[in-house]
Enzyme design. Structure first.
Site, mmCIF file in Angstrom:
data_model
loop_
_atom_site.group_PDB
_atom_site.id
_atom_site.type_symbol
_atom_site.label_atom_id
_atom_site.label_comp_id
_atom_site.label_asym_id
_atom_site.label_seq_id
_atom_site.Cartn_x
_atom_site.Cartn_y
_atom_site.Cartn_z
ATOM 1 N N TYR A 146 48.757 38.839 38.082
ATOM 2 C CA TYR A 146 47.144 37.846 38.173
ATOM 3 C C TYR A 146 46.930 37.527 37.140
ATOM 4 O O TYR A 146 45.947 37.449 36.539
ATOM 5 C CB TYR A 146 46.748 39.221 39.066
ATOM 6 C CG TYR A 146 45.727 38.919 40.144
ATOM 7 C CD1 TYR A 146 44.880 37.586 40.118
ATOM 8 C CD2 TYR A 146 45.402 39.567 40.703
ATOM 9 C CE1 TYR A 146 44.326 37.743 40.975
ATOM 10 C CE2 TYR A 146 44.295 39.949 41.997
ATOM 11 C CZ TYR A 146 43.998 38.362 42.439
ATOM 12 O OH TYR A 146 43.065 38.239 42.755
ATOM 13 N N LYS A 192 43.920 33.058 40.209
ATOM 14 C CA LYS A 192 42.375 33.083 40.930
ATOM 15 C C LYS A 192 41.740 32.332 40.481
ATOM 16 O O LYS A 192 41.409 31.643 39.588
ATOM 17 C CB LYS A 192 41.245 34.314 40.453
ATOM 18 C CG LYS A 192 40.248 34.598 41.358
ATOM 19 C CD LYS A 192 40.265 35.166 42.494
ATOM 20 C CE LYS A 192 40.492 36.457 42.607
ATOM 21 N NZ LYS A 192 40.922 36.523 44.137
ATOM 22 N N ASP A 221 44.525 31.080 44.635
ATOM 23 C CA ASP A 221 43.992 31.684 46.133
ATOM 24 C C ASP A 221 42.282 32.054 45.178
ATOM 25 O O ASP A 221 41.583 32.148 44.239
ATOM 26 C CB ASP A 221 43.587 33.192 45.789
ATOM 27 C CG ASP A 221 42.709 34.067 46.920
ATOM 28 O OD1 ASP A 221 42.107 33.313 47.315
ATOM 29 O OD2 ASP A 221 42.735 35.579 45.899
ATOM 30 N N HIS A 320 47.368 42.651 49.054
ATOM 31 C CA HIS A 320 46.689 42.283 47.943
ATOM 32 C C HIS A 320 46.141 43.379 46.918
ATOM 33 O O HIS A 320 47.017 44.756 47.878
ATOM 34 C CB HIS A 320 45.344 41.852 49.918
ATOM 35 C CG HIS A 320 43.687 42.039 48.479
ATOM 36 N ND1 HIS A 320 43.426 43.190 48.535
ATOM 37 C CD2 HIS A 320 42.980 41.484 48.026
ATOM 38 C CE1 HIS A 320 41.565 42.639 48.445
ATOM 39 N NE2 HIS A 320 41.582 42.002 47.726
ATOM 40 N N SER A 321 45.158 43.199 46.196
ATOM 41 C CA SER A 321 44.651 44.854 45.103
ATOM 42 C C SER A 321 43.387 43.848 44.943
ATOM 43 O O SER A 321 42.397 42.762 44.541
ATOM 44 C CB SER A 321 45.694 44.134 43.487
ATOM 45 O OG SER A 321 44.802 44.085 42.596
ATOM 46 N N HIS A 349 45.709 43.688 39.996
ATOM 47 C CA HIS A 349 45.107 44.171 38.902
ATOM 48 C C HIS A 349 46.013 45.035 37.339
ATOM 49 O O HIS A 349 44.423 44.402 36.323
ATOM 50 C CB HIS A 349 43.927 43.943 38.988
ATOM 51 C CG HIS A 349 42.822 43.340 39.997
ATOM 52 N ND1 HIS A 349 43.233 43.198 41.345
ATOM 53 C CD2 HIS A 349 41.496 42.885 39.874
ATOM 54 C CE1 HIS A 349 42.332 42.061 41.549
ATOM 55 N NE2 HIS A 349 41.780 41.721 40.849
ATOM 56 N N ARG A 404 29.222 46.879 43.318
ATOM 57 C CA ARG A 404 29.212 46.111 42.443
ATOM 58 C C ARG A 404 28.410 44.596 43.009
ATOM 59 O O ARG A 404 29.424 44.693 44.099
ATOM 60 C CB ARG A 404 30.840 46.137 43.274
ATOM 61 C CG ARG A 404 31.836 44.141 42.959
ATOM 62 C CD ARG A 404 32.582 44.482 42.819
ATOM 63 N NE ARG A 404 33.353 42.719 42.298
ATOM 64 C CZ ARG A 404 35.214 42.323 42.123
ATOM 65 N NH1 ARG A 404 35.427 43.214 43.492
ATOM 66 N NH2 ARG A 404 35.277 41.384 42.421
#
Length: 424
Positions: A146, A192, A221, A320-321, A349, A404
């Protein structure tokens, strides 16, 4: 067997300055560690989001679970629904952590405790958790490298730069991939995208990866940060470079249009996040691969239901992560091992997390040949390191982050930065 005590401990661990569609990761990622202790001495473990809206629900749940039978998952769900109904909706910023949006409060709170309940059940029966899910159809679960475009360090960083260094140019992204593959043996690569660097730059990175790793499946992504028009234009530039195209543009209708006009398989963790969206997506043919995430799909067993739905409608399934530690990774591994139609290597991740900040005994779980082995010891097969838990809880208490917000973090670099989607 009855539940004697429930503990929810918020933690924070260092997070790299990774660029994304919202802005950039903050210096610390937040998680919560759940312990469910039975009256006969077993402790089941779970891991979930640590943002304030989620944490408030998890902490409000603690007393209501005392004296519940850990096999009573319907009783657990009823208590989650009752607790969430009594609380105020989540606060601003929750949407930046997948699954912590107010609409997902029941699903993610239930999931957090369901994993701990199932871990407790399996420990009490002396069997690995995967056996409660129907048994393992594979002994190890594949994961993907990733990659992130990133800065060398956080602005005003509270700690020394991470070992990965800057990842901006295509050459730097290729170097990042080489290190991640050398250390973990990954057989596929995800990038990403959707960052401030722009679609053309990100596609140039994909082109560099294709040249450096011929035959390796690639994914990109943009997190829905490209318009339909931009998504189509980038698809033409990438040609047949992609294994699949993940969330290039916003909305079920936009995704359906991109697939209709390109024929490229589209994957999502953004436009199909519950069963109602699944139904609408099937009607529109919006996505061809669903990236499950037990944290906000409602737990391990609901993830299995999702996988069966994907099988029924001829869709691929993977995972997904989000930023996570070993308890979540092992929960993902157990449920993925019990999904016969897992079609693609899962996201994680985990390589980004620092080795001295794992919360389980023995340190970080090994990823070998791109795979995590399914533990055969009772439950999830991991134990808490209480010294590490205390250290990461202290870090949570002092880091100053409670929800976040990648937008406000990016404003430290660029005060004019604003949330905008699609940006390109």
């Amino acid at each position: 067997m009855k539940i004697k005590q429930v503990r929810v401990t918020p933690i924070a661990f260092r997070d790299a300055p990774l660029l994304n569609a919202s802005g950039i990761h903050e210096p610390y990622a937040l998680r919560s560690i759940i312990e469910v202790e039975s009256d006969n001495g077993y402790i089941g473990l779970g891991e979930s989001y640590g943002d304030a809206p989620v944490l408030s629900v998890l902490q409000a749940m603690q007393d209501s679970l005392v004296d519940l039978d850990p096999f009573d998952l319907n009783g657990l769900r009823a208590r989650v629904v009752k607790t969430v109904a009594a609380l105020k909706p989540g606060t601003a910023g929750a949407e930046l952590a997948p699954g912590s949006h107010p609409s997902k409060q029941v699903a993610n709170a239930y999931s957090a405790f369901e994993v701990a309940f199932l871990d407790l059940q399996a420990r009490s029966l002396g069997m690995p958790l995967v056996d409660l899910l129907g048994g393992a159809v594979r002994d190890e679960v594949p994961f993907s490298a990733y990659l992130f475009l990133k800065y060398a360090e956080h602005v005003g960083s509270p700690y020394k730069p991470d070992r990965w260094g800057e990842g901006i140019s295509p050459e730097q992204i290729v170097a990042q991939a080489r290190t991640m593959i050398e250390e973990n043996g990954f057989k596929s690569i995800k990038l990403k995208a959707g960052t401030l660097l722009g679609p053309e730059h990100e596609v140039a990175c994909i082109k560099a990866l294709r040249q450096a790793f011929p035959g390796t499946p690639l994914r990109i992504d943009p997190n829905g940060n490209w318009s339909v028009e931009t998504s189509l234009r980038m698809a033409e530039l990438m040609g047949d470079d992609l294994q699949y195209y993940e969330d290039p543009c916003p909305g079920l209708e936009g995704m359906a249009e991109v697939h209709k006009r390109t024929g490229i398989p589209l994957a999502t963790n953004m436009v199909v996040t519950d069963f109602d969206e699944f139904r609408r997506s099937v009607a529109l043919n919006s996505v061809q691969i669903v990236l499950a995430d037990h944290h906000y799909w409602g737990g391990l067993r609901d993830t299995q239901i999702l996988a069966r739905m994907c099988d029924t409608f001829g869709l691929g399934v993977s995972m997904h992560s989000n930023s996570h530690l070993g308890i979540s990774l092992m929960a993902m591994t157990h449920v993925a091992a019990a999904v016969p139609n897992l079609s693609y290597a899962c996201d994680t991740h985990y390589p980004w997390q620092e080795p001295d900040e794992e919360v389980i005994k023995g340190g970080k779980l090994p990823i070998v040949d791109g795979c995590v082995k399914v533990s055969r010891t009772p439950g999830l097969g991991v134990e808490l390191d209480y010294d590490q838990l205390a250290k990461l809880n202290d870090q949570y208490l002092t880091c100053g982050i409670r929800s976040r917000n990648d937008v406000t973090q990016m404003q430290k670099y660029d005060p004019s930065w604003k949330a905008l989607k699609p940006r390109f």
